[in-house]
Design a protein around this motif. Structure first.
Motif, PDB file in Angstrom:
ATOM      1  N   UNK A  23      40.269  19.812  56.933  1.00 48.40           N
ATOM      2  CA  UNK A  23      40.805  18.511  56.754  1.00 48.40           C
ATOM      3  C   UNK A  23      40.826  18.322  55.097  1.00 48.40           C
ATOM      4  N   UNK A  24      39.705  18.790  54.458  1.00 44.68           N
ATOM      5  CA  UNK A  24      39.808  18.454  53.086  1.00 44.68           C
ATOM      6  C   UNK A  24      41.100  19.207  52.301  1.00 44.68           C
ATOM      7  N   UNK A  29      47.710  15.135  51.783  1.00 43.58           N
ATOM      8  CA  UNK A  29      48.920  14.544  52.795  1.00 43.58           C
ATOM      9  C   UNK A  29      48.381  13.555  53.523  1.00 43.58           C
ATOM     10  N   UNK A  30      47.085  13.512  54.107  1.00 42.16           N
ATOM     11  CA  UNK A  30      46.642  12.326  55.053  1.00 42.16           C
ATOM     12  C   UNK A  30      46.296  11.171  54.188  1.00 42.16           C
ATOM     13  N   UNK A 772      50.155  26.455  54.996  1.00 39.83           N
ATOM     14  CA  UNK A 772      51.197  25.257  54.764  1.00 39.83           C
ATOM     15  C   UNK A 772      52.474  25.414  54.986  1.00 39.83           C
ATOM     16  N   UNK A 773      53.029  24.796  55.771  1.00 43.65           N
ATOM     17  CA  UNK A 773      54.499  24.839  56.384  1.00 43.65           C
ATOM     18  C   UNK A 773      55.392  24.186  55.309  1.00 43.65           C
ATOM     19  N   UNK A 783      58.472  14.190  58.642  1.00 43.98           N
ATOM     20  CA  UNK A 783      57.270  14.726  57.929  1.00 43.98           C
ATOM     21  C   UNK A 783      56.177  14.081  58.401  1.00 43.98           C
ATOM     22  N   UNK A 784      56.254  12.833  58.873  1.00 41.47           N
ATOM     23  CA  UNK A 784      55.314  11.948  59.204  1.00 41.47           C
ATOM     24  C   UNK A 784      54.972  12.295  60.766  1.00 41.47           C
ATOM     25  N   UNK A 785      55.942  12.584  61.467  1.00 37.83           N
ATOM     26  CA  UNK A 785      55.543  13.023  62.959  1.00 37.83           C
ATOM     27  C   UNK A 785      54.890  14.508  63.030  1.00 37.83           C
TER      28      UNK A 785
END
Length: 945
Positions: A23-24, A29-30, A772-773, A783-785
């Motif tokens: 996650x780091x 993005x998060x 990364x995509x 992007x959010x979805x």
């Protein structure tokens, strides 16, 4: 937002392991979603109404914080306030616990002994010297446990540094970070004798903490690994969604107060607030569910076999391989260490004659040696006497599902008793529910391995007995409970004890289907045995022939009978007319056999030790002279823990293993249920007592019972495996050395034992990399979805294994955890062995030529299909050479005339190929050869749930 960042697990950039590391890598993005997108969405929807914005944030905080607890979501279904609801489906009796719908994933390995290495292999260990048990285990407990540097002395040698810690109950507002800083400062001022330990204070900075030292880094890892992330929720999305609806109706809309004058007006006024709160909460739930489901997928993934080797006795090897073993210096040294046998310079034939059961350990040899050993073993799985698995037991049971489904006759386990200090670690305030989750999931996994005649036996004490019993009732059905048998744990009477000295635990037994009797196993006391023409008996051991008052009356049993000139009638001592239990024909047969015993007033039948008066035939037939087990038989000093300790000390005085069970105890389920060629499973194997008991029983009666042992502890290599090797070589030991009998024999047994090591859940996490995509071309909504629903699954898709890795299957590597905490090293993975377990293959033959780049496996699928598997290095064996090999082995049958039903039903091959699968035999009958791609089957089976 700080609470949401904690829940999204991006607020700990100093942690570089497991899910935190993953996650780091996407924290930017998060964080951007939490800091910008989410607030903007709320502000726009509520038209910058600050009061309502604040209300939304308060509700988000209130809702999510009530379930989140140090990396885990605990399923506390709130009704209102501090009143909880539990899922209930109308059962008469049910057991519920806080973590019932979660997987317990914690390993105790890093808890009591956490070690890492500095330069020049200098070892530093954090040793837990004391752990407080959360006594009342209540949610409103005012204390929490933290790791604190102990006042006990630091142990220092030239090679090792042992730093003692305590796990203490402290105030609920105390912080682990503060105690870490205190420990670092105290250790900085410690007068170390060796300057090498100053490396602990070398900087290991992070963006957040530029002055972080190496010691602080390891302390952060150690404390986090042991205080957070105990569970993975089985369906977090559904749980939180249901709770959200309940929360909105009962704590936002307050529907209970709908009849008051102002309630409905308030709901109308706050409809937009409720709408945006629900929308935002659902988005957050979507991401949390994505994260939890991702971890669940990795937890349930079948784990790779990271290493496999064999223990094989010398008598099973041909001279060429035995000579190779005799030239291996590591093997010579191991024989000296384990068996006190000096084989250096020894002649092979002399060695075979004196010590035919020396154990050859193939892990000490090159891969070609093990391949040559396996080539000598016809019907490999049938020849294999035991399997030892170094792994978390859930992961081992998960991998064994296809291979051993309904193949196990008996399971014996000795799980941690959860009394504190027994190696079981639990989440604060969830001691018993942590244990219940651990046990239930493993019991469920092992249940499917039992055959219909199979039984489970569990050692447990009062601390968790009631919970265990209800869990087993749920899994096996309470009607299949056999018995709960008390066992004497200590024959000593303590001089000081509070209340009552508890000197027993229990052996709890269940049958998968309660339809088969157990064997009789209790030996009789034959000191007063007598013998007549029929057999052995004990004076006074007789049974009544006269019916009791409760057994009713029937005319067929109402007759007088003359014996030795005396007439006997079915009359009791009060003169009441009864009946005989036998027909007159059976009575006459008994008189003729001479088994009737006359008393002063009536007649009885003599009970023979080795004979039984058969019903129907009315003759004496042979029977097992042993007695049926009763619930009083294990209250005997020969089953006490002290005997287990003495047994282990005979092999190794310094094992350091606490409270091993004695083999006498394991013999009870073994002798009750396991006959020749049947299998016993122990997935809390500890020091290896179960294997010891099986080997000894086979030695005693020439049987071939099989054993599967699973153990994760670090003592697998130092206690369990050496114990199995020693028991194979000799029956008796003293001070670690084998003892020969009067004839000079060690009374060893011929054995072939497979030893596996599996990938751990931590290894799985350590090998994940997110690729990364490019989403820049997508709209912000897309992007959010993607971030909330798909990112983890998509970006990790090829991280563990993809089709490219199968092109060179013998070179595939993963980063596997080493003995140094937090460290890992590249290691070759055994894809061949992993695949055999994934498809459940009963292996008959393995051939390998690694130089030429191929391995073949022959065996049978659980369906009975004859199966051939061809693994190849695709760079060495292309299309043409592949077909040449298959023609040579008779696999490609397109041009053969000898096709029959005994030929392979199923063929697996890795890589692209042009093997024909449809052809005609000599009778022009169209035949099909089922050829499947290994890659497709491998990936499907590995992630099958």
């Amino acid at each position: 937002m700080s609470k949401l960042k904690e829940i999204f697990q991006i607020n700990q950039p100093d942690l570089d392991f497991g899910i935190y590391r993953i996650l780091n890598s996407r924290s930017k993005e998060i964080a951007d979603y939490l800091d910008r997108t989410l607030p903007a969405q709320i502000k726009t929807a509520l038209r910058s109404d600050v009061t309502q914005e604040t209300a939304v944030y308060n509700h988000l905080y209130e809702f999510f914080s009530r379930y989140y607890d140090s990396g885990d979501f605990v399923s506390q279904r709130r009704y209102k306030g501090n009143t909880y609801a539990i899922p209930y489906a109308g059962e008469e009796v049910m057991l519920h616990w806080a973590n019932k719908d979660q997987y317990y994933t914690k390993s105790g390995e890093n808890f009591s002994n956490y070690a890492f290495y500095l330069a020049d292999d200098k070892r530093v260990q954090f040793r837990l010297v004391e752990a407080d048990t959360n006594k009342d285990n209540r949610k409103d407990n005012e204390q929490k446990r933290l790791f604190v540097l102990s006042e006990q002395p630091i142990e220092e040698t030239a090679e090792n540094l042992v730093i003692p810690f305590e796990y203490k109950a402290l105030g609920k507002n105390d912080k682990q970070a503060d105690y870490i800083d205190q420990a670092v400062e105290q250790l900085k001022s410690h007068p170390f004798e060796n300057a090498v330990w100053q490396e602990l204070f070398r900087l290991a900075p992070t963006e957040k903490d530029a002055k972080r030292t190496l010691l602080k880094k390891y302390l952060q890892d150690y404390t986090t690994k042991n205080t957070a992330d105990y569970f993975i929720h089985k369906n977090l999305g559904a749980f939180l969604t249901g709770e959200l609806d309940f929360y909105i109706k009962n704590e936002v809309m307050n529907l209970d107060d709908i009849q008051t004058e102002t309630a409905f007006a308030e709901i109308e006024q706050n409809l937009q607030l409720i709408k945006i709160f629900k929308q935002v909460a659902q988005e957050i739930i979507a991401f949390l569910a994505q994260l939890e489901d991702f971890q669940k997928k990795l937890w349930l993934k079948k784990k790779f076999v990271t290493a496999v080797h064999y223990l094989v006795t010398l008598d099973k090897l041909p001279d060429t391989l035995a000579e190779t073993a005799l030239k291996n210096e590591q093997q010579i040294k191991q024989w000296q260490t384990l068996f006190n046998v000096d084989a250096s310079g020894e002649n092979l034939q002399n060695l075979r004659q004196k010590t035919p059961h020396l154990v050859v350990d193939t892990s000490l040899f090159a891969a070609d040696f093990q391949a040559a050993v396996l080539k000598e073993m016809d019907d490999l799985d049938r020849q294999t006497d035991g399997v030892l698995i170094h792994s978390d037991n859930f992961q081992a049971l998960n991998l064994l599902q296809a291979r051993y489904k309904e193949q196990v006759k008996c399971i014996y386990i000795d799980p941690p008793y959860n009394i504190g200090g027994d190696g079981f670690i639990y989440k604060d305030n969830y001691q018993h529910s942590s244990w219940a989750s651990l046990i239930q999931d493993r019991i469920l996994k092992s249940y499917h391995l039992l055959n219909d005649k199979g039984s489970l036996f569990v050692s447990i004490d009062d601390n968790e007995f009631s919970n265990l019993k209800l869990i087993l009732d749920e899994v096996f059905n309470y009607k299949n409970h056999i018995a709960t048998i008390p066992r004497l744990t200590s024959a000593q009477r303590p001089s000081q004890e509070d209340y009552v000295s508890v000197t027993h635990d229990y052996l709890v037994s269940y049958a998968k289907k309660k339809q088969n009797d157990f064997n009789h196993i209790i030996e009789r006391d034959l000191t007063n045995v007598k013998r007549d023409h029929n057999g052995q008996y004990i004076e006074g051991d007789t049974s009544p022939i006269l019916a009791s008052s409760t057994q009713g009356y029937s005319a067929g049993g109402d007759y007088d009978i003359e014996i030795n000139g005396k007439l006997y009638s079915p009359v009791d001592s009060n003169g009441n007319r009864r009946r005989w239990l036998w027909t007159i024909e059976r009575m006459k047969a008994a008189i003729e056999l001479g088994i009737i015993v006359e008393t002063r007033s009536t007649i009885r039948v003599r009970n023979y030790i080795d004979k039984e008066f058969a019903t129907g035939a009315n003759t004496l037939i042979d029977k097992d002279p042993r007695l049926i087990l009763t619930t009083n038989d294990l209250v005997n000093a020969k089953y006490a823990n002290s005997l287990g300790t003495l047994e282990l000390r005979k092999f190794d005085n310094n094992s350091g293993f606490s409270f091993p069970k004695p083999t006498n105890l394991i013999n009870v389920p073994l002798k009750l249920t396991v006959n020749n060629n049947e299998t016993i499973l122990d997935y809390f194997a500890g020091s290896g007592t179960t294997a010891h008991a099986v080997i000894n029983l086979n030695r005693e009666d020439g049987g071939k019972r099989n054993y599967i042992l699973v153990e994760q502890g670090e003592y697998f290599d130092t206690v369990l495996k050496p114990r199995v090797q020693k028991v194979i070589f000799a029956e008796n030991y003293k001070d670690g050395k084998p003892q020969a009998d009067n004839s000079g024999s060690f009374n060893g047994v011929s054995q072939l034992v497979k030893v596996l090591k599996l990938e751990s859940y931590e290894d799985t996490l350590n090998n994940l990399e997110l690729k990364k995509v490019a989403t820049d071309l997508f709209s912000q909504k897309v992007q959010q979805d993607y971030l909330l629903h798909y990112m983890l699954d998509v970006e990790s898709r090829d991280s563990l294994l993809n089709s490219d890795h199968f092109a060179k299957p013998f070179d595939y590597q993963l980063n596997i955890t080493t003995t140094s905490a937090g460290a890992y090293a590249p290691q070759r993975i055994d894809l061949v062995e992993t695949f055999n377990y994934l498809i459940g293959l009963r292996v008959e033959e393995i051939n390998a030529d690694y130089q030429r780049g191929w391995v073949t496996v022959k065996g049978k699928m659980p369906t009975g299909e004859n199966t051939f598997i061809f693994w190849r290095d695709c760079e060495k064996i292309g299309y043409e050479k592949l077909n040449d090999y298959l023609d040579r082995w008779g696999i490609n049958l397109a041009e053969r005339d000898d096709y029959s039903d005994t030929t392979y039903d199923l063929v697996y091959i890795n890589g692209d190929h042009n093997v024909p699968t449809v052809f005609s035999d000599s009778d022009d009958v169209v035949r099909t050869l089922k050829v499947r791609q290994i890659e497709t089957e491998f990936l499907a089976r590995m992630f099958e749930m």
